[in-house]
Enzyme design. Structure first.
Site, short mmCIF file in Angstrom:
data_model
loop_
_atom_site.label_atom_id
_atom_site.label_comp_id
_atom_site.label_asym_id
_atom_site.label_seq_id
_atom_site.Cartn_x
_atom_site.Cartn_y
_atom_site.Cartn_z
N GLY A 111 15.37 -1.62 10.11
CA GLY A 111 15.26 -1.74 11.56
C GLY A 111 16.38 -2.62 12.10
CB ALA A 144 -0.94 0.00 1.20
CE LYS A 146 8.36 0.35 -2.59
NZ LYS A 146 9.14 0.68 -1.38
NE ARG A 205 12.53 6.23 0.81
CZ ARG A 205 13.04 5.33 1.66
NH1 ARG A 205 14.31 5.32 1.95
NH2 ARG A 205 12.24 4.41 2.20
C1 UD1 Z 1 10.21 -1.73 7.20
C2 UD1 Z 1 10.43 -2.17 8.66
C3 UD1 Z 1 11.93 -2.23 8.94
C4 UD1 Z 1 12.57 -3.17 7.95
C5 UD1 Z 1 12.28 -2.73 6.51
C6 UD1 Z 1 12.81 -3.74 5.52
C7 UD1 Z 1 8.54 -1.30 9.87
C8 UD1 Z 1 8.03 -0.25 10.80
N1 UD1 Z 1 9.81 -1.23 9.53
O1 UD1 Z 1 10.73 -0.41 7.08
O2 UD1 Z 1 12.16 -2.69 10.26
O3 UD1 Z 1 13.96 -3.19 8.18
O4 UD1 Z 1 10.86 -2.64 6.32
O5 UD1 Z 1 12.57 -3.32 4.22
O6 UD1 Z 1 7.79 -2.16 9.50
N2 UD1 Z 1 3.29 -0.34 3.78
C9 UD1 Z 1 1.92 -0.35 3.72
N3 UD1 Z 1 1.21 0.54 4.45
C10 UD1 Z 1 1.81 1.46 5.26
C11 UD1 Z 1 3.22 1.46 5.31
C12 UD1 Z 1 3.93 0.55 4.57
O7 UD1 Z 1 1.34 -1.16 3.00
O8 UD1 Z 1 1.08 2.23 5.90
C13 UD1 Z 1 4.04 -1.32 2.99
C14 UD1 Z 1 4.93 -0.69 1.96
O9 UD1 Z 1 4.26 -0.58 0.72
C15 UD1 Z 1 6.06 -1.69 1.85
C16 UD1 Z 1 6.14 -2.29 3.24
O10 UD1 Z 1 4.90 -2.03 3.85
O11 UD1 Z 1 5.77 -2.72 0.93
C17 UD1 Z 1 7.27 -1.72 4.07
O12 UD1 Z 1 7.05 -0.34 4.25
P1 UD1 Z 1 8.23 0.70 4.18
O13 UD1 Z 1 7.66 2.06 4.39
O14 UD1 Z 1 9.03 0.47 2.97
O15 UD1 Z 1 9.01 0.29 5.50
P2 UD1 Z 1 10.51 0.54 5.79
O16 UD1 Z 1 10.71 1.92 6.25
O17 UD1 Z 1 11.32 0.04 4.66
CA CA Z 2 10.96 -0.69 2.44
#
Ligand code: UD1
Ligand code: CA
Length: 449
Positions: free
Chosen positions: A139, A10, A22, A15
């Site tokens: 993380g 979602a 993406k 970036r």
């Molecule tokens: C997340 C992890 C981090 C890990 C990293 C690995 C968390 C808080 N952090 O960080 O520990 O090292 O992934 O890549 O989980 N997404 C949603 N809805 C949201 C937010 C995100 O569907 O509200 C999805 C994004 O599309 C993506 C995934 O969740 O596919 C990860 O989200 P992203 O924002 O990329 O997390 P990171 O900051 O990379």
């Molecule tokens: Ca990510």
């Protein structure tokens, strides 16, 4: 135990700086989310649940019925995203495998080990970790003095000490389903205003339960794509994997670094692929071929024993022992039967070249059929378009088209006929007849002994 997967897709992917969501950016010819679905397919039991939000319509359309969808209306974090799947999954499964659609290199083998580890875990979570020198904003995995996992700390919240930790959270987990749904309601709001899935680890530990961690053997699997730089890393990693698989099944790839083969392309045994070759879409190549250098082949089927040098082929069909190049362009509907020879600067579109046809130099053949063993002289053009309509050309067997002949369609040339050099043929030619001139006329019946 029954396991269903939830794939997070979602996020906005800000970036990437792209109009395309993406997870639809391709890696080796398939959208990243396709790879994510492929990885969980044989490891889980039911249809995966994809959490969509940004670009929901496009993602839904690209995935089709390979998954079910739930929508996260507001991007409130990864914990909140997983929570959206609860209504679809509560009571439906024992375990929930959570991955993200932006991790195209995770393998089914790794995910299977993750699920198996959780199956024998007394606690509610097994997570995947990686040891890496470059933390990439992931993380950090905090372990206690006894080595057990205590928490995942996001980079923004980490202390300098925690920032130095080199064990990272990959972002793939297997949860006990019942525990997960309850725990997600207890996840606190982070300082960034999101509900972090990663905070469930701390919750489990606080409740005195074991969080298992499985560490990746191959760190390359952990590539998470946030920018186009990461995208190129994922592409390179997948390319290595694809090329390796072809080599192990009997294909010689002279320089794998400069050979680009998309997912789903097949190549037969003892075929040799030279550098600068790009094989795309549904391309299928037979055994004992020589492909390249510098060749692009899209959605084309090639038989056995063919040689394709420095050429571009799109949606063509090539039978066995065909030889071509350099600088041939085959376009949609080109069908070259066995033993065809094409030399340099030939273009063929929507045409069939019969067995053994020779077309050596500088020719265009469009909307034509050419019989067996016919010779197409240098510079021959089928004038198939009068500015408004396209017309067909039929050339028989054993015909000799002289150099620089213009074949003005619609036109039929009978078996064993010949045209003189520079002829402009505007009328049908009977079999065994020689025509010359502009416009071409018959000058004699050919005497065939
Ligand atoms: C997340 C992890 C981090 C890990 C990293 C690995 C968390 C808080 N952090 O960080 O520990 O090292 O992934 O890549 O989980 N997404 C949603 N809805 C949201 C937010 C995100 O569907 O509200 C999805 C994004 O599309 C993506 C995934 O969740 O596919 C990860 O989200 P992203 O924002 O990329 O997390 P990171 O900051 O990379
Ligand atoms: Ca990510």
């Amino acid at each position: 135990m029954k396991t269903i997967s939830v794939i997070l897709a979602a996020g906005q992917g800000t970036r990437m700086k792209s109009d395309l969501p993406k997870v639809l950016h391709p890696v080796c010819g398939r959208p990243m989310i396709w790879h994510a679905l492929q990885a969980v397919k044989d490891v889980t039991d039911g249809q995966p649940v994809v959490v969509i939000g940004h670009g929901a319509q496009q993602v839904r359309q690209a995935v089709g019925d390979a998954a079910r969808f739930v929508t996260q209306a507001e991007r409130l974090g990864t914990g909140h995203a997983v929570q959206q799947a609860e209504s679809a999954l509560r009571g439906q499964t024992d375990l929930v495998l959570v991955t993200s659609a932006d991790m195209p290199l995770l393998t089914p083998e790794t995910l299977r080990r993750l699920v198996e580890t959780q199956e024998s875990n007394t606690g509610p979570i097994t997570m995947l970790t990686v040891l890496a020198d470059d933390p990439r904003g992931f993380g950090r995995v905090v372990r206690g003095a006894d080595g057990t996992v205590q928490a995942i700390v996001e980079e923004a919240q980490a202390t300098p000490e925690q920032l130095a930790i080199r064990e990272l959270n990959v972002g793939a987990y297997c949860f006990d389903a019942g525990w997960l749904w309850d725990a997600l309601e207890r996840v606190p709001l982070s300082p960034k205003g999101e509900y972090y899935l990663t905070d469930t680890v701390g919750l489990a530990v606080d409740e005195g339960m074991v969080v298992q961690a499985l560490t990746l053997g191959d760190p390359a699997e952990a590539v998470g794509v946030n920018t186009r730089v990461h995208l190129s890393e994922a592409e390179a990693g997948m390319r290595r994997r694809v090329n390796r698989a072809h080599m192990l099944s009997g294909v010689t790839i002279v320089d794998p670094q400069s050979t680009y083969i998309e997912m789903g392309v097949t190549v037969g045994r003892d075929t040799v692929i030279w550098p600068g070759t790009v094989l795309q879409g549904g391309t299928q190549i037979g055994a004992r071929c020589e492909i390249g250098p510098n060749t692009i082949i899209r959605d084309t089927t090639i038989g056995n024993g063919c040689t394709i040098l420095a050429s571009v082929l799109e949606r063509a069909l090539i039978e066995n022992d065909v030889e071509m190049g350099p600088f041939v362009h085959l376009r949609e509907g080109a069908h070259l039967m066995s033993g065809v020879h094409m030399g340099n600067f030939g273009e063929v579109k929507n045409s069939t070249l019969g067995p053994g046809v020779k077309m050596g130099h500088f020719s265009y053949i469009g909307d034509a059929t050419i019989g067996a063993e016919t010779n197409i002289g240098a510079g021959t053009i089928t004038c198939n378009y009068d500015g408004e309509h396209k017309y067909p050309t039929e050339i028989g067997e054993g015909v000799f088209i002289g150099s620089d002949t213009m074949l003005v369609a619609p036109l039929k040339i009978g078996d064993r006929a010949r045209t003189g050099a520079g002829a402009v043929v505007t009328k049908d030619v009977k079999p065994d007849t020689l025509v010359v001139g502009v416009p071409a006329r018959a000058i004699r019946k050919l005497n065939r002994g």
